[in-house]
Scaffold this active site. Structure first.
Site, PDB file in Angstrom:
ATOM      1  N   LYS A   1       3.070 -15.067   3.122  1.00  0.00           N
ATOM      2  CA  LYS A   1       3.274 -15.770   1.853  1.00  0.00           C
ATOM      3  C   LYS A   1       4.769 -16.028   1.729  1.00  0.00           C
ATOM      4  O   LYS A   1       5.407 -15.689   0.725  1.00  0.00           O
ATOM      5  CB  LYS A   1       2.711 -14.917   0.686  1.00  0.00           C
TER       6      LYS A   1
ATOM      7  N   ASP B   1      -6.495  -6.664   4.356  1.00  0.00           N
ATOM      8  CA  ASP B   1      -7.625  -6.032   3.661  1.00  0.00           C
ATOM      9  C   ASP B   1      -8.566  -7.111   3.130  1.00  0.00           C
ATOM     10  O   ASP B   1      -9.774  -7.063   3.321  1.00  0.00           O
ATOM     11  CB  ASP B   1      -7.080  -5.172   2.511  1.00  0.00           C
TER      12      ASP B   1
ATOM     13  N   TYR C   1       0.819  -1.212   0.000  1.00  0.00           N
ATOM     14  CA  TYR C   1       0.000   0.000   0.000  1.00  0.00           C
ATOM     15  C   TYR C   1       0.854   1.263   0.000  1.00  0.00           C
ATOM     16  O   TYR C   1       0.433   2.295  -0.513  1.00  0.00           O
ATOM     17  CB  TYR C   1      -0.887   0.037   1.253  1.00  0.00           C
TER      18      TYR C   1
ATOM     19  N   ASP D   1     -12.457  -8.589   4.785  1.00  0.00           N
ATOM     20  CA  ASP D   1     -13.727  -8.602   4.042  1.00  0.00           C
ATOM     21  C   ASP D   1     -14.306 -10.018   4.043  1.00  0.00           C
ATOM     22  O   ASP D   1     -15.506 -10.209   4.205  1.00  0.00           O
ATOM     23  CB  ASP D   1     -13.526  -8.159   2.579  1.00  0.00           C
TER      24      ASP D   1
ATOM     25  N   ASP E   1      -3.176 -18.000   1.116  1.00  0.00           N
ATOM     26  CA  ASP E   1      -4.166 -18.741   0.319  1.00  0.00           C
ATOM     27  C   ASP E   1      -4.855 -19.805   1.179  1.00  0.00           C
ATOM     28  O   ASP E   1      -6.075 -19.955   1.167  1.00  0.00           O
ATOM     29  CB  ASP E   1      -3.532 -19.350  -0.945  1.00  0.00           C
TER      30      ASP E   1
HETATM   31  C1  IPM Z   1     -10.499  -0.879   3.977  1.00  0.00           C
HETATM   32  C2  IPM Z   1     -10.729  -0.305   2.609  1.00  0.00           C
HETATM   33  C3  IPM Z   1      -9.553   0.605   2.255  1.00  0.00           C
HETATM   34  C4  IPM Z   1      -8.299  -0.241   2.210  1.00  0.00           C
HETATM   35  C5  IPM Z   1      -9.716   1.426   0.966  1.00  0.00           C
HETATM   36  C6  IPM Z   1     -10.990   2.243   0.978  1.00  0.00           C
HETATM   37  C7  IPM Z   1      -8.534   2.316   0.714  1.00  0.00           C
HETATM   38  O1  IPM Z   1     -10.903  -1.318   1.670  1.00  0.00           O
HETATM   39  O2  IPM Z   1     -10.378  -0.095   4.938  1.00  0.00           O
HETATM   40  O3  IPM Z   1     -10.431  -2.099   4.097  1.00  0.00           O
HETATM   41  O4  IPM Z   1      -7.979  -0.845   1.185  1.00  0.00           O
HETATM   42  O5  IPM Z   1      -7.625  -0.303   3.229  1.00  0.00           O
HETATM   43 MG    MG Z   2     -10.993  -3.263   2.519  1.00  0.00          MG
END
Ligand code: IPM
Ligand code: MG
Length: 356
Positions: free
Chosen positions: A190, A246, A135, A250, A222
């Site tokens: 990884k 990240d 990032y 999710d 993975d």
């Molecule tokens: C998160 C989001 C952010 C990230 C984006 C909006 C930059 O997906 O906070 O998980 O990738 O960190």
């Molecule tokens: Mg995210």
């Protein structure tokens, strides 16, 4: 207790309004100031993170953040896109430790696409390093074709890097969090392919020697992604880098029924923190009073706990959220037959009422 309130784009304003309502009902001496961030800040001031917003955030004890991002800004150059606001806040404030708990409330086991027995009772904590990795790697960019015929890029690159101190400090956060839980840490990497993550693994092992009471194991990203849906309850604390964190967070959100339920805290070494739902700005449902405000309300609870030293108030909010779920109240994202569908505002009102 100074709180910078940054609602942002999309559903951000609606969900943050509900969290403010809940905080207001606690009768504590908060000083709150609101500022623009993300696409709305770009529209008003020409930058997603205006100087004045950054200053407000830096001077606050805590930041309550909604969400940023809207398709209408996708064509802007990267440095002006809404997402740069949250990345800029993380970097400028040094918010390196991101806590993303994934808890499956028993009332919501049916809201997940996974089988109830896989997720019932789930309570895991993902700790994501937030200010390093690919990032924020240097160099980055696009190589432009030189033959004059193709003005477009020929290739693009981002570099993945971590320094020892960056890995050490997130490792300490993870081991200390595990000491307060089941004393197990899974470090996700990884190392079979990437030098950066072989180094990550080596440093994790080094730091782990200072915590003989905590068991450390390692898993490739993975495999971790697969295990997380196969047997999520086998995990307790997961620590990983920015990019993998990240993605895994999710994925983990779906174990809880809805991404609308997941709060998060991003802390720096002074316990100053930014608190935001793990979900995005959802421009497709903005302005319709249907977004789930619970992730933001639960983020406000984390804010009380981690940055404002108000554990009792934090627990009051969390208990109230459980109570409204037990009452059967559901925003559309967590609705199932037999429960009562409510709006964003009605959900916020119900939590206030349940505070007792
Ligand atoms: C998160 C989001 C952010 C990230 C984006 C909006 C930059 O997906 O906070 O998980 O990738 O960190
Ligand atoms: Mg995210």
């Amino acid at each position: 207790m100074k709180i910078a309130v940054l609602p942002g784009d999309g559903i951000g304003t609606e969900i943050v309004a509900e969290a403010i309502k809940v905080l207001g009902a606690l009768d504590l001496p908060f000083e709150m100031e609101t500022a623009l961030v993300g696409g709305v800040a770009y529209a008003a001031h020409g930058h997603p993170l205006p100087e004045s917003t950054l200053k407000l955030a830096q001077d606050a004890d805590a930041i309550l953040f909604g969400a940023v991002g809207d398709w209408q800004y996708d064509k802007l150059e990267r440095s002006l896109r809404p997402e740069q606001a949250i990345l800029g806040l993380r970097k400028h404030l040094g918010l390196f430790a991101n806590f993303r708990p994934a808890i499956c409330y028993k009332e919501l086991v049916d809201a997940s696409s996974l089988k109830p027995e896989i997720i019932a009772g789930l309570d895991i904590l993902i700790i994501r390093e937030l200010t390093g990795d690919i990032y924020f790697g240097q160099p980055r960019g696009r190589r432009i074709a030189t033959d004059g015929h193709f003005p477009g890029a020929e290739e693009a690159f981002d570099t993945m890097r971590y320094s020892r101190p960056e890995i050490e400090r997130i490792a300490h956060v993870a081991f200390q969090a595990a000491q307060k839980r089941s004393k197990r840490v899974t470090s996700v990497d990884k190392a079979n392919v990437l030098e950066t993550f072989q180094f990550w693994q080596d440093v994790m092992i080094d730091v782990g020697k200072q915590y003989p009471d905590v068991a450390l194991d390692h898993m490739y990203i993975d495999n971790a992604a697969m295990q997380l849906v196969k047997a999520p309850k086998k995990f307790d604390v997961i620590v990983t880098g920015n990019m993998f964190g990240d993605i895994l967070s999710d994925e983990a959100s779906m174990l809880t029924g809805s991404i609308g339920m997941l709060p998060s805290a991003s802390l720096n070494s002074k316990n100053q923190g930014l608190y935001e739902p793990s979900h995005g700005s959802a421009p497709d449902i903005a302005g319709q009073n249907i977004a789930n405000p619970l992730a933001t309300i639960l983020s406000a609870a984390m804010m009380l706990r981690f940055s404002l030293n108000q554990e009792t108030a934090a627990q009051r909010i969390e208990t109230a959220v459980q109570a409204v779920l037990a009452q059967g109240l559901r925003t559309p994202d967590i609705y199932s037959t037999g429960t009562t569908k409510v709006s964003t505002v009605e959900m916020g009102d119900a939590v206030v009422k349940a505070l007792g």
